[in-house]
Write a protein that holds these residues in place. Sequence first.
Motif, PDB file in Angstrom:
ATOM      1  N   HIS A   1     -20.737 -30.014 -38.833  1.00 39.29           N
ATOM      2  CA  HIS A   1     -21.563 -30.184 -37.624  1.00 39.29           C
ATOM      3  C   HIS A   1     -20.843 -29.776 -36.346  1.00 39.29           C
ATOM      4  N   ARG A   2     -19.685 -29.141 -36.519  1.00 41.05           N
ATOM      5  CA  ARG A   2     -18.941 -28.709 -35.328  1.00 41.05           C
ATOM      6  C   ARG A   2     -19.785 -27.756 -34.493  1.00 41.05           C
ATOM      7  N   GLY A   3     -19.775 -27.968 -33.189  1.00 40.22           N
ATOM      8  CA  GLY A   3     -20.528 -27.071 -32.315  1.00 40.22           C
ATOM      9  C   GLY A   3     -21.962 -27.498 -32.098  1.00 40.22           C
ATOM     10  N   ASP A   4     -22.437 -28.487 -32.860  1.00 37.83           N
ATOM     11  CA  ASP A   4     -23.807 -28.973 -32.668  1.00 37.83           C
ATOM     12  C   ASP A   4     -23.788 -30.005 -31.537  1.00 37.83           C
ATOM     13  N   PRO A   5     -24.469 -29.709 -30.426  1.00 36.72           N
ATOM     14  CA  PRO A   5     -24.417 -30.655 -29.302  1.00 36.72           C
ATOM     15  C   PRO A   5     -25.110 -31.980 -29.590  1.00 36.72           C
ATOM     16  N   HIS A   6     -25.839 -32.045 -30.712  1.00 34.70           N
ATOM     17  CA  HIS A   6     -26.563 -33.269 -31.044  1.00 34.70           C
ATOM     18  C   HIS A   6     -25.776 -34.184 -31.972  1.00 34.70           C
ATOM     19  N   VAL A   7     -24.662 -33.714 -32.497  1.00 38.51           N
ATOM     20  CA  VAL A   7     -23.964 -34.498 -33.538  1.00 38.51           C
ATOM     21  C   VAL A   7     -22.484 -34.638 -33.197  1.00 38.51           C
ATOM     22  N   ARG A   8     -21.987 -35.860 -33.390  1.00 36.74           N
ATOM     23  CA  ARG A   8     -20.555 -36.125 -33.336  1.00 36.74           C
ATOM     24  C   ARG A   8     -20.189 -36.862 -34.617  1.00 36.74           C
ATOM     25  N   VAL A   9     -18.971 -36.670 -35.065  1.00 35.11           N
ATOM     26  CA  VAL A   9     -18.486 -37.434 -36.231  1.00 35.11           C
ATOM     27  C   VAL A   9     -17.177 -38.094 -35.819  1.00 35.11           C
ATOM     28  N   LEU A  10     -17.144 -39.424 -35.877  1.00 39.55           N
ATOM     29  CA  LEU A  10     -15.967 -40.182 -35.448  1.00 39.55           C
ATOM     30  C   LEU A  10     -15.519 -41.095 -36.588  1.00 39.55           C
ATOM     31  N   PRO A  11     -14.202 -41.221 -36.795  1.00 40.84           N
ATOM     32  CA  PRO A  11     -13.724 -42.168 -37.811  1.00 40.84           C
ATOM     33  C   PRO A  11     -13.941 -43.613 -37.341  1.00 40.84           C
ATOM     34  N   ALA A  12     -14.229 -44.491 -38.300  1.00 39.80           N
ATOM     35  CA  ALA A  12     -14.505 -45.888 -37.942  1.00 39.80           C
ATOM     36  C   ALA A  12     -14.001 -46.837 -39.033  1.00 39.80           C
ATOM     37  N   PRO A  13     -12.719 -47.205 -38.997  1.00 41.05           N
ATOM     38  CA  PRO A  13     -12.258 -48.221 -39.946  1.00 41.05           C
ATOM     39  C   PRO A  13     -13.086 -49.490 -39.719  1.00 41.05           C
ATOM     40  N   HIS A  14     -13.615 -50.075 -40.791  1.00 38.21           N
ATOM     41  CA  HIS A  14     -14.645 -51.104 -40.617  1.00 38.21           C
ATOM     42  C   HIS A  14     -14.192 -52.292 -39.782  1.00 38.21           C
ATOM     43  N   SER A  15     -13.005 -52.817 -40.103  1.00 38.55           N
ATOM     44  CA  SER A  15     -12.531 -54.047 -39.454  1.00 38.55           C
ATOM     45  C   SER A  15     -11.136 -54.334 -39.992  1.00 38.55           C
ATOM     46  N   LEU A  16     -10.513 -55.358 -39.443  1.00 41.74           N
ATOM     47  CA  LEU A  16      -9.176 -55.733 -39.922  1.00 41.74           C
ATOM     48  C   LEU A  16      -9.229 -56.303 -41.334  1.00 41.74           C
ATOM     49  N   HIS A  17     -10.393 -56.810 -41.728  1.00 43.78           N
ATOM     50  CA  HIS A  17     -10.497 -57.339 -43.099  1.00 43.78           C
ATOM     51  C   HIS A  17     -11.111 -56.335 -44.068  1.00 43.78           C
ATOM     52  N   GLY A  18     -11.851 -55.320 -43.551  1.00 45.89           N
ATOM     53  CA  GLY A  18     -12.495 -54.352 -44.441  1.00 45.89           C
ATOM     54  C   GLY A  18     -11.640 -53.127 -44.711  1.00 45.89           C
ATOM     55  N   ALA A  19     -10.668 -52.876 -43.833  1.00 47.53           N
ATOM     56  CA  ALA A  19      -9.804 -51.703 -43.998  1.00 47.53           C
ATOM     57  C   ALA A  19      -8.341 -52.152 -43.974  1.00 47.53           C
ATOM     58  N   SER A  20      -7.565 -51.601 -44.891  1.00 50.86           N
ATOM     59  CA  SER A  20      -6.136 -51.936 -44.948  1.00 50.86           C
ATOM     60  C   SER A  20      -5.405 -51.316 -43.758  1.00 50.86           C
ATOM     61  N   ALA A  21      -4.179 -51.769 -43.545  1.00 53.51           N
ATOM     62  CA  ALA A  21      -3.363 -51.206 -42.459  1.00 53.51           C
ATOM     63  C   ALA A  21      -3.205 -49.699 -42.634  1.00 53.51           C
ATOM     64  N   VAL A  22      -2.999 -49.275 -43.865  1.00 52.80           N
ATOM     65  CA  VAL A  22      -2.832 -47.832 -44.134  1.00 52.80           C
ATOM     66  C   VAL A  22      -4.095 -47.074 -43.744  1.00 52.80           C
ATOM     67  N   MET A  23      -5.238 -47.672 -44.066  1.00 50.41           N
ATOM     68  CA  MET A  23      -6.509 -47.001 -43.783  1.00 50.41           C
ATOM     69  C   MET A  23      -6.793 -46.950 -42.274  1.00 50.41           C
ATOM     70  N   ILE A  24      -6.489 -48.036 -41.587  1.00 49.07           N
ATOM     71  CA  ILE A  24      -6.718 -48.060 -40.137  1.00 49.07           C
ATOM     72  C   ILE A  24      -5.835 -47.007 -39.463  1.00 49.07           C
ATOM     73  N   ARG A  25      -4.592 -46.926 -39.919  1.00 46.85           N
ATOM     74  CA  ARG A  25      -3.690 -45.916 -39.335  1.00 46.85           C
ATOM     75  C   ARG A  25      -4.202 -44.503 -39.621  1.00 46.85           C
ATOM     76  N   ALA A  26      -4.732 -44.302 -40.826  1.00 44.97           N
ATOM     77  CA  ALA A  26      -5.236 -42.967 -41.182  1.00 44.97           C
ATOM     78  C   ALA A  26      -6.429 -42.590 -40.300  1.00 44.97           C
ATOM     79  N   ALA A  27      -7.289 -43.560 -40.017  1.00 48.67           N
ATOM     80  CA  ALA A  27      -8.469 -43.282 -39.173  1.00 48.67           C
ATOM     81  C   ALA A  27      -8.042 -42.943 -37.741  1.00 48.67           C
ATOM     82  N   ALA A  28      -7.082 -43.719 -37.221  1.00 50.99           N
ATOM     83  CA  ALA A  28      -6.620 -43.469 -35.854  1.00 50.99           C
ATOM     84  C   ALA A  28      -5.936 -42.103 -35.759  1.00 50.99           C
ATOM     85  N   GLU A  29      -5.188 -41.783 -36.794  1.00 55.95           N
ATOM     86  CA  GLU A  29      -4.499 -40.489 -36.850  1.00 55.95           C
ATOM     87  C   GLU A  29      -5.520 -39.338 -36.882  1.00 55.95           C
TER      88      GLU A  29
END
Length: 449
Positions: free
Chosen positions: A196-224
């Motif tokens: 969807h790159r270049g589509d002005p109507h769409v964005r894709v953002l990472p979203a680790p669910h929460s501190l209890h739904g995503a592990s530390a490794v996963m949260i770091r991967a999303a932020a990265e």
Amino acid sequence: MTGAEAPARQARRFEADRTWVDGVFRDGVAVRVGPDGRILSVGGERPEGDEVVRLAGAALVPACVDAHSHAFQVLLRGRAGGARSFQEWVDGSLYPLVEDLDEDALRASALLAFSEMARSGVAAVGEFHYVHNRKGDHEPQGERYAEVVLQAARAVGLRVALLRTFYDTADRPGRRRFAEGVDRAVAATEALGRRHRGDPHVRVLPAPHSLHGASAVMIRAAAELARGLDCRWHIHLAEQASDVERARALHGATPLAALEALGVLDGRTVLVHGVWLDPMEVALAGRSGAGLVSCPLTNLELGDGVGPVPELVAAGVRVGLGTDANTRPDVYAEMRALELAQRSHRRRMGVLEDRQLLEAGTAGGAALLGFESGRIEAGLLADLVALDLDDPSLWPGAWGDSAGLLHNVVHALRPASAVRALYVGGEPVVEGGRLTRVDLEAVRRGLGG
Ligand SMILES: [Zn+2]
């Protein structure tokens, strides 16, 4: 092709009786929109040859942005519920619904939620999407379900920021619809972003669910990943009082301090809820440049509590609004609920100003999703709402001073009758109060009645 080119589309000029510009309603202002869906000019020139959209008896305002939605949760309507606590609601209502969702239900619920948003003046939605695996056998579906939700928003005519959820805790049956490994989450988010790159109507953002739904490794991967994609990332944080205890147990710190300790807290971070932040965390949020999406009606509905939103605003945190569980997909209602909850909690009035509430429901949410919209200003996307000044919910004061009309918009407006038109990139998505692209009866048939 023979070389004959289609004539360049002309500019479209919106002429409402009143227009919200630079924090005030001005009368007789023309808003010109180019073929690319961006605002060319506000006030000033009115060239021959523009297509004129005359909005007599209307006020033009920036369209709302719904910065946090789980579209499928509209399917909780029509079920009696009866939960006495958040945990009972999750176990007795939410997870049974989640376990039963199939592709058709995802599509039908998204069409309903997004249709209702459009009819209440929402031009862009942040869809926090976390159902990734198939019903029954929990086979991963790649980006398929995300595309279903995305296409539903596009079918209605909305912009959508797909907040692609990272979730790797599968310790209970409902969670097996969400859970996946870090590599799969990263790859799927990258693939969606590429598509969807270049589509002005769409964005894709990472979203680790929460501190209890995503592990530390996963949260770091999303932020990265957000750093790599040059976008923000969203995470549920400190919604319930029990989330503070869980953060202490899992990370040895309060929720926001835990994010800082993971090394991921910065100006790309967007906290969803942030109800149970202590004063140290409020200051930390301000210093970090993080944003906040507040979901006041859902917080009231689920008995979450009332968060320190005025303190966060004072600390410099950018605030947007979300309809979350979508009991009522209406951002004007969220503006109102944000202020009324604060008044009730503090037992005083006038906590947030009307202009701050409107800003949260428009430009604030747009910034947190990465859309250049939310104000009527040259260069920004022409996401606009025409409000009917003949609607009784704006009386008296529809034609009075600017502050009075703003107060009516934030505190009294009834979108079902007052939203005459919604334009996304200058194109009509709602006209005469009706959706231009989807048939509500067909949406109802998709829901099974
Ligand atoms: Zn949520």
